[in-house]
Scaffold this motif. Structure first.
Motif, PDB file in Angstrom:
ATOM      1  N   LYS A  33       0.727  -1.432  -0.209  1.00 48.84           N
ATOM      2  CA  LYS A  33      -0.009   0.015   0.228  1.00 48.84           C
ATOM      3  C   LYS A  33       0.856   1.243   0.267  1.00 48.84           C
ATOM      4  CE  LYS A  33      -3.244   0.976   2.676  1.00 48.84           C
ATOM      5  NZ  LYS A  33      -4.910   0.827   3.337  1.00 48.84           N
TER       6      LYS A  33
ATOM      7  N   ARG B 293      -9.076  -1.498  -2.580  1.00 48.85           N
ATOM      8  CA  ARG B 293     -10.388  -2.461  -2.622  1.00 48.85           C
ATOM      9  C   ARG B 293     -10.133  -3.736  -2.711  1.00 48.85           C
ATOM     10  NH1 ARG B 293     -12.037  -2.802  -7.363  1.00 48.85           N
ATOM     11  NH2 ARG B 293     -11.431  -0.981  -8.208  1.00 48.85           N
ATOM     12  N   PRO B 294     -10.781  -4.703  -2.541  1.00 44.32           N
ATOM     13  CA  PRO B 294     -10.429  -6.173  -2.598  1.00 44.32           C
ATOM     14  C   PRO B 294     -10.531  -6.557  -4.110  1.00 44.32           C
ATOM     15  CG  PRO B 294     -11.493  -6.414  -0.721  1.00 44.32           C
ATOM     16  CD  PRO B 294     -11.413  -4.504  -1.032  1.00 44.32           C
ATOM     17  N   SER B 295      -9.413  -7.350  -4.081  1.00 44.78           N
ATOM     18  CA  SER B 295      -9.978  -7.876  -5.409  1.00 44.78           C
ATOM     19  C   SER B 295      -9.407  -9.489  -6.187  1.00 44.78           C
ATOM     20  CB  SER B 295      -8.831  -7.195  -7.021  1.00 44.78           C
ATOM     21  OG  SER B 295      -9.394  -7.545  -8.133  1.00 44.78           O
TER      22      SER B 295
ATOM     23  N   GLU C  14      -2.464 -12.803  -3.574  1.00 42.65           N
ATOM     24  CA  GLU C  14      -2.920 -13.381  -2.346  1.00 42.65           C
ATOM     25  C   GLU C  14      -2.765 -13.079  -0.938  1.00 42.65           C
ATOM     26  OE1 GLU C  14      -6.040 -15.066  -3.330  1.00 42.65           O
ATOM     27  OE2 GLU C  14      -6.934 -14.703  -1.496  1.00 42.65           O
ATOM     28  N   PRO C  15      -3.172 -12.056  -0.664  1.00 41.75           N
ATOM     29  CA  PRO C  15      -4.498 -11.301  -1.157  1.00 41.75           C
ATOM     30  C   PRO C  15      -3.991 -10.333  -2.245  1.00 41.75           C
ATOM     31  CG  PRO C  15      -3.442 -10.624   1.417  1.00 41.75           C
ATOM     32  CD  PRO C  15      -3.073 -11.758   0.869  1.00 41.75           C
TER      33      PRO C  15
ATOM     34  N   LEU D 262     -15.898  -2.024  -2.056  1.00 39.37           N
ATOM     35  CA  LEU D 262     -15.153  -1.480  -1.435  1.00 39.37           C
ATOM     36  C   LEU D 262     -14.556  -3.137  -0.537  1.00 39.37           C
ATOM     37  CD1 LEU D 262     -15.440   1.494   0.280  1.00 39.37           C
ATOM     38  CD2 LEU D 262     -13.756   1.324  -1.045  1.00 39.37           C
ATOM     39  N   SER D 263     -15.658  -4.284  -0.784  1.00 37.27           N
ATOM     40  CA  SER D 263     -15.640  -5.624  -0.112  1.00 37.27           C
ATOM     41  C   SER D 263     -14.745  -6.310  -1.400  1.00 37.27           C
ATOM     42  CB  SER D 263     -16.739  -6.182   0.827  1.00 37.27           C
ATOM     43  OG  SER D 263     -17.410  -5.338   1.516  1.00 37.27           O
ATOM     44  N   GLY D 264     -14.719  -6.146  -2.604  1.00 39.45           N
ATOM     45  CA  GLY D 264     -13.710  -7.395  -3.953  1.00 39.45           C
ATOM     46  C   GLY D 264     -15.409  -6.968  -5.060  1.00 39.45           C
TER      47      GLY D 264
ATOM     48  N   GLU E 137      -6.509 -13.219   3.140  1.00 42.83           N
ATOM     49  CA  GLU E 137      -7.250 -11.965   2.644  1.00 42.83           C
ATOM     50  C   GLU E 137      -8.362 -11.507   3.707  1.00 42.83           C
ATOM     51  OE1 GLU E 137      -7.685 -11.110  -1.863  1.00 42.83           O
ATOM     52  OE2 GLU E 137      -8.565 -12.418  -1.677  1.00 42.83           O
TER      53      GLU E 137
ATOM     54  N   ALA F 294      -8.139  -9.597   5.877  1.00 43.70           N
ATOM     55  CA  ALA F 294      -7.996  -8.090   5.202  1.00 43.70           C
ATOM     56  C   ALA F 294      -9.637  -7.601   5.055  1.00 43.70           C
ATOM     57  CB  ALA F 294      -7.304  -7.716   4.554  1.00 43.70           C
ATOM     58  N   ARG F 295     -10.022  -8.235   4.242  1.00 44.44           N
ATOM     59  CA  ARG F 295     -10.703  -7.292   3.673  1.00 44.44           C
ATOM     60  C   ARG F 295     -12.010  -7.161   4.585  1.00 44.44           C
ATOM     61  NH1 ARG F 295     -15.886  -9.746   0.463  1.00 44.44           N
ATOM     62  NH2 ARG F 295     -14.897 -11.633   1.447  1.00 44.44           N
TER      63      ARG F 295
ATOM     64  N   TYR G 136      -9.961  -3.141   3.814  1.00 44.02           N
ATOM     65  CA  TYR G 136      -8.223  -2.254   3.067  1.00 44.02           C
ATOM     66  C   TYR G 136      -7.808  -1.152   3.423  1.00 44.02           C
ATOM     67  CZ  TYR G 136      -7.776  -6.550   0.122  1.00 44.02           C
ATOM     68  OH  TYR G 136      -7.652  -8.109  -0.487  1.00 44.02           O
ATOM     69  N   GLU G 137      -8.946  -0.209   3.358  1.00 43.42           N
ATOM     70  CA  GLU G 137      -8.611   0.817   4.142  1.00 43.42           C
ATOM     71  C   GLU G 137      -8.095   1.306   5.320  1.00 43.42           C
ATOM     72  OE1 GLU G 137      -8.900   4.280   1.739  1.00 43.42           O
ATOM     73  OE2 GLU G 137      -8.771   2.394   0.797  1.00 43.42           O
ATOM     74  N   GLN G 138      -8.022   0.292   6.150  1.00 40.37           N
ATOM     75  CA  GLN G 138      -7.926   0.595   8.093  1.00 40.37           C
ATOM     76  C   GLN G 138      -6.438   0.292   8.206  1.00 40.37           C
ATOM     77  OE1 GLN G 138      -9.812   2.192   9.400  1.00 40.37           O
ATOM     78  NE2 GLN G 138     -11.653   1.653   7.923  1.00 40.37           N
ATOM     79  N   ILE G 139      -6.466  -0.527   6.691  1.00 37.91           N
ATOM     80  CA  ILE G 139      -5.009  -1.016   6.463  1.00 37.91           C
ATOM     81  C   ILE G 139      -3.565  -0.270   7.083  1.00 37.91           C
ATOM     82  CG2 ILE G 139      -2.555  -2.831   5.835  1.00 37.91           C
ATOM     83  CD1 ILE G 139      -5.475  -4.634   5.376  1.00 37.91           C
ATOM     84  N   PRO G 140      -2.705  -0.272   7.309  1.00 39.20           N
ATOM     85  CA  PRO G 140      -1.741   1.308   7.022  1.00 39.20           C
ATOM     86  C   PRO G 140      -0.623   0.752   6.120  1.00 39.20           C
ATOM     87  CG  PRO G 140      -0.838  -0.131   8.550  1.00 39.20           C
ATOM     88  CD  PRO G 140      -2.294  -0.929   9.087  1.00 39.20           C
TER      89      PRO G 140
END
Lengths: 337, 799
Positions: free
Chosen positions: A223, A243-245, A251-252, B27-29, B462, B465-466, B470-474
């Motif tokens: 990130k 966003r997750p994808s 992975e992730p 935002l959840s993929g 994953e 994290a999801r 993802y936004e909360q991860i530094p």
């Protein structure tokens, strides 16, 4: 030769000196006073007839006058020559100039350079790979076996010799990892090919692949690096979203969006009213990929990312038709000079 | 994947607006590509007022109305003669729009009367099942507005891009379950109870012959079904999801597929010979006629559902025409199965078919949802269809599904994510995901049967994290050893070439790597020429982009054409890119430089001094390139390239190797490309050039300013016209003239008064000594000798 005469010559010379306007007058003036038959030259000659005392007195004064006039003439000459060229000539300076005429690099080349430069600053090395690839490097080693539905994500051009045109720059990850041992930091630009053609898709386009493998490199680091990249390219104030994808080889996985550059997040046609624009896909290298290149997954971890150059260029310059890049019309190319 | 929110809300309590739900999913993929209303997509269906009704006799059942939308008046024919009166407000579909039941409205003329649209029934408008009356609105309703706006009908549908790993989200219920996982919104459990005794014994037989390709096969028989149009609510939901209705049985199988993600297949029971259902591999030579009218030859790796005699269905993909449920079907066999995703995928690829069913099997269905779907279909049939009796369910399930155990530690999670995620957070998320057991520091996670995408510890990371966000991860910067490798010389070289050409006033172009074989054939190449043996694409987008380029010329010429046709007459372009030749392994890729000059040089200026590019512009560019790169390029006249004018061409050599060519294109080829003469082109093999370039990079010798003056002497002579300048230069070079610094050609002239077949040439010889000023006599002596030798050797005469 009398003192009065000297006085008269001096007054005459000084008075006339004021009126001189061009080099001809100046030359006439010099001849008149300092020439062989000039008044001062004559006067100096006439000194012989005088007494020693007078000769010394007037002589010194005459010489002073001579030096003074010589100096003034030179000064005046310089002034005249300088001011003479301060005239406005009969030439239209608003006419266009004769340019040295440099060419220009293709906008895609420029953006590739720019992106590579950002990453080389972080110690990434630029590598490349073949454009004609095998199923193995393009898919299988990247954890996309033949039966994997993810192959639908990339419409592939196959060649009659059984090979294919790489659909992404990711095979370079595999080739590099097979050649070298970690730690690794590489960036791999190049052409890629997919069976797609419209305003937003070109059957040939450019990607840049990135890969970092090290002992501890993490998702949070990914990130961080991507955010650095996006702000270097799109500006310090760029809004970002992760966003997750899904990609079979990470992975992730994630996708990064930037705040729409067209509407600044208000919602427009370009961003599909969402205010966000996807610019790249990334993730932590999938253990199956590490296995394919015989890296010890307990020792190494890493991230990979891939981005489309056309897309970034289009966003950066507000270009709405991808075909413009490959039409290569001079007007278009010149605008990126 | 289309998800109507009205349907979704039956399974999960939606506590947000459609836009917010879209954002949560994105935002959840699960990217929501758009929110739309299928009713709005029907086209222009508006409210109109009836102004006038007439019933010309020749129209019989129909009548002719004039209706108005407040601005315009339309004429429209309708059969609802007895229902219509002046002043009514009705639903009017304009030409180009669609009705709910997929009829396209068009202009039509009946017995000379033109109808400019259609008045709709509530059914046609998709509002209620009523077909036999006109949709009549309150007379106070404003005219000219969208019917659905007036009625307040809103059916927001989310278009969601589901990634290929998440087959469990290819249903309404799947999305509901995911929303529950992400937000905690309450999920309605799916339980369908059946009374065993209500069902008769299944009279047939089901055998799975290939347990590797079919893991579970269940079915039941429904007797005495009346096949007709589906009930309205089913039609409506299919419509919202963009599916065409077929008949009530097929529609119910599709309905359940959309709702639960489990594909079902309905057979006409009487077409299954012997009542025997065999799940087996196809036999060599077996053929199957599909529902869509296509007939294929099956492959021995294909899985089929067959009866005793013949294949009926390509399992999990598409049904056969013969066993399909149609109007006269009475008894229906319903199939619900779990097939091997890989085998389905390979079959769809082989036959190039994708169906809603195969799409889901490929992405893995829920093995434990097989019976539920069958029961759900039965429930719908029971509640909404006419039938006589339903059999028991026969469920062949040789090896029940077992979820994998995934082992993971907090340390592992933190190491991969790169931050100290809290223990409680992790445990909370794991609990929500599936069954969790703790063994010391290790968690054992067993995901539910519908989450077959979760098999590795990284998959669990994953999910953490999801769901953590993802936004909360530094965001951090990697801690790594400081190292940097030297840039690769080949990449620097290409970059240098591009910069050089840019400085020469060229624009870089990028053209497609695939070219048109026709462009190549225009080059007049010899049939044996290697460049004609290009690698062809198997599946090109068009024939214009169907072979891999073996030369950059077609791309450059096509680019010049594109420009010339669009007001650009003067062009200097170059391209650096790969060309491709067949070779052992994948292919031979060679980095190549090509450039083209067309029209005038530089810009047209007001001073009237303008000139077209000529051969010496072309050669000068190459000479300068060689000088900058410090490579000894040789330009040998004349090139044999069949597209170049021989007299205006040369091959480019590096030592004994030909690495390129340059010259003027032949007129006829220029014309075939719709270009204008003169047209100068060149191509060079950069890979070969690079090898030499890397070798010569140490040979630079810096020159210092002269300490002593030089002096020059000229020789003007008349000699044979066909003596090349280069020959003269080489001759002079081998004379090893002392103190000679360089020779320049200062004038060249042919024509009066020089005799025919002769030319006049003036050479300037520059002499200089390193250590002193040369004396005139000294130079004279040397120079006289040079002149003498020159005249002798070339039989030249002084001018």
């Amino acid at each position: 030769m009398q003192r009065e005469e000297l006085q008269r010559i001096k007054e005459e010379a000084l008075k006339e000196l004021e009126t001189l306007k061009d080099p001809i007058q100046l030359e006439n003036f010099r001849v008149k006073f300092l020439g062989k038959k000039g008044k001062i030259t004559q006067a100096l000659r006439g000194l012989k007839e005088l007494s020693l005392e007078e000769r010394r007195e007037l002589g010194s004064e005459l010489n002073q006058l001579k030096e003074y006039l010589e100096f003034e003439i030179e000064k005046k000459r310089r002034e005249i020559l300088l001011s003479e060229e301060e005239k406005i000539l009969d030439l239209d300076l608003t006419l266009p100039g004769r340019r040295p005429f440099l060419g220009g690099l293709h906008p895609l080349t420029q953006v590739i350079e720019e992106v590579c430069e950002v990453f080389t600053r972080l110690g990434f090395e630029i590598v490349t790979g073949p454009e004609i690839e095998s199923e193995y490097y393009n898919f299988t080693a990247l954890n996309i076996p033949e039966w994997h539905p993810a192959r639908d994500m990339q419409a592939t051009f196959y060649l009659q010799n059984g090979a294919l045109l790489r659909t992404h720059t990711s095979p370079i990850q595999i080739r590099t990892m097979l050649e070298r041992k970690p730690p690794l930091r590489i960036i791999a630009p190049g052409k890629v090919y997919r069976c797609d053609a419209d305003v937003r898709h070109s059957p040939m386009f450019h990607q840049i692949e990135g890969l970092m493998v090290d002992g501890e490199v993490s998702f949070a680091d990914l990130k961080g690096v991507l955010a650095y990249f996006a702000r270097e390219i799109f500006g310090e104030k760029t809004k970002l979203r992760f966003r997750p994808s899904y990609f079979p080889f990470t992975e992730p996985s994630l996708e990064m969006d930037i705040g729409c550059v067209m509407c600044e997040g208000k919602g427009c046609r370009v961003c599909g009213q969402t205010g966000w624009i996807e610019i790249l896909g990334a993730g932590m290298v999938h253990p199956e990929v590490f296995k394919a290149v015989n890296y010890d997954i307990t020792q190494w971890q890493g991230f990979a990312f891939g981005l489309g150059i056309e897309r970034i260029t289009m966003l950066k310059y507000g270009i709405d038709d991808i075909r413009l890049f490959f039409d290569n019309h001079l007007y278009f190319l010149e605008s990126f000079k | 994947m289309r998800v109507p929110l009205s349907w979704l809300s039956e399974f999960v309590e939606l506590k947000a607006t459609p836009e917010e739900i879209a954002e949560i999913l994105t935002l959840s993929g699960h990217e929501v590509e758009e929110i739309f209303d299928p009713y709005e997509r029907l086209g222009e269906i508006i409210t109109v007022k009836v102004l006038e009704v007439s019933a010309p006799e020749e129209l019989r059942e129909s009548c002719l109305c004039k209706v108005s939308d407040g601005k315009e008046v339309f004429t429209v024919l309708t059969t609802a003669k007895d229902q219509i009166t002046v002043g009514q407000v009705l639903a009017f579909a304009k030409p180009g729009s669609l009705t709910f039941n997929h009829l396209r409205i068009d202009y039509k003329t009946v017995k000379g009367y033109r109808s400019e649209g259609c008045l709709l029934s509530p059914f046609e408008a998709g509002i209620s099942p009523e077909k036999n009356r006109l949709l009549i609105l309150d007379e106070r309703v404003e005219v000219g507005r969208s019917l659905y706006e007036v009625l307040g009908i809103k059916e927001p549908v989310l278009e969601i891009a589901i990634t290929p790993n998440r087959g469990d989200l290819l249903s309404i219920y799947g999305i509901a379950r995911e929303l529950h996982l992400i937000t905690g919104w309450e999920l309605k459990p799916l339980l369908i109870e059946e009374k065993k005794e209500a069902h008769f014994t299944f009279p047939g037989k089901i055998v799975i012959e290939d347990e590797e390709r079919c893991y579970r096969y269940a079915g039941r028989l429904i007797k005495g079904v009346k096949v007709e149009e589906s009930p309205f609510f089913i039609l409506k939901r299919l419509f919202l999801c963009g599916q065409r209705p077929i008949n009530n049985i097929v529609d119910i199988t599709n309905y359940v597929l959309l709702e639960l993600g489990q594909p079902l297949h309905a057979f006409d029971w009487h077409k299954i010979r012997g009542g025997e259902i065999l799940v087996r591999r196809a036999k060599k030579g077996e053929r199957l006629l599909f529902l869509d009218g296509r007939e294929v030859e099956l492959h021995p790796e294909d899985l089929v559902i067959a009866d005793r005699e013949r294949p009926l269905v390509l399992a999990g993909i598409l049904g056969g025409e013969e066993s399909a449920v149609e109007e006269h079907t009475g008894d229906v066999f319903l199939e619900s199965a779990w097939f091997n995703s890989k085998s389905i995928r390979l079959s769809t690829q082989r036959h190039r078919i994708t169906t809603e069913s195969s799409y889901r099997f490929e992405r893995k269905i829920d093995p434990e949802g097989v019976l539920l779907a069958l029961k759900r279909a039965t429930q719908l049939i029971g509640e909404h269809l006419c039938f006589q009796a339903i059999s028991e369910i026969v469920d062949v399930y040789p090896k029940p599904y077992e979820a994998p155990s995934i082992y993971i530690s907090l340390k592992q999670i933190r190491k991969l994510l790169g931050f100290e995620v809290a223990l409680e957070k992790v445990e909370n998320i794991l609990q929500r995901l599936g069954e969790v057991r703790t063994k010391g520091e290790i968690y054992e996670v067993k995901p539910p049967s519908f989450r077959q995408d979760l098999t590795l510890p990284e998959d669990i990371v994953e999910e953490i994290a999801r769901l953590y966000g993802y936004e909360q991860i530094p965001m951090t910067f990697p801690k790594a050893e400081l190292f940097s490798s030297k840039p690769r010389p080949d990449l620097l070289f290409s970059k240098k070439i591009k910069e050089i050409f840019r400085s020469f006033g060229f624009f870089e172009v990028i053209t497609y790597s695939f070219i048109n074989p026709e462009s190549l054939s225009k080059l007049n190449l010899n049939p044996q020429d290697r460049r004609l043996k290009a690698i062809a694409l198997d599946n090109p987008i068009s024939s214009a982009l169907s072979i891999m380029r073996t030369t950059l010329l077609p791309g450059l010429l096509e680019t010049a054409r594109f420009n010339l046709h669009r007001e650009v007459d003067n062009l200097r372009i170059f391209e650096v890119g790969k060309i491709f030749y067949p070779a052992e392994g994948l292919a031979e890729e060679r980095e190549t430089l090509g450039f083209l000059l067309m029209g005038r040089k530089g810009e047209a200026l007001w001073d009237g001094k303008e000139a077209k590019h000529d051969l010496f512009d072309l050669k000068g560019i190459l000479e300068e390139l060689a000088l900058i790169l410090r490579v000894p390029l040789k330009f040998k006249p004349f090139s044999k390239e069949p597209f170049l004018k021989t007299g205006l061409s040369f091959d480019i050599y590096l030592e004994d190797q030909k690495i390129g060519f340059a010259g003027a294109m032949k007129k006829i080829i220029v014309e075939e490309f719709e270009l204008k003469e003169p047209l100068w082109i060149a191509e060079l093999d950069l890979d070969a050039l690079l090898v030499c370039y890397l070798k010569t990079q140490t040979t630079l010798t810096p020159r210092k300013p002269p300490k002593f003056p030089s002096t020059f002497r000229d020789i003007s002579c008349i000699l044979d016209k066909f003596i090349y300048y280069e020959t003269i230069r080489d001759f002079l070079f081998q004379l090893q003239i002392p103190y000679l610094e360089r020779v320049e050609i200062v004038a060249l002239y042919e024509g009066e008064p020089i005799p025919q077949g002769k030319k006049s040439i003036s050479l300037r010889f520059w002499y200089r000594a390193e250590d002193r000023t040369l004396k005139d006599e000294e130079v004279e002596k040397i120079h006289e000798e040079v002149a003498k030798r020159l005249f002798e050797h070339f039989r030249a005469k002084p001018r």
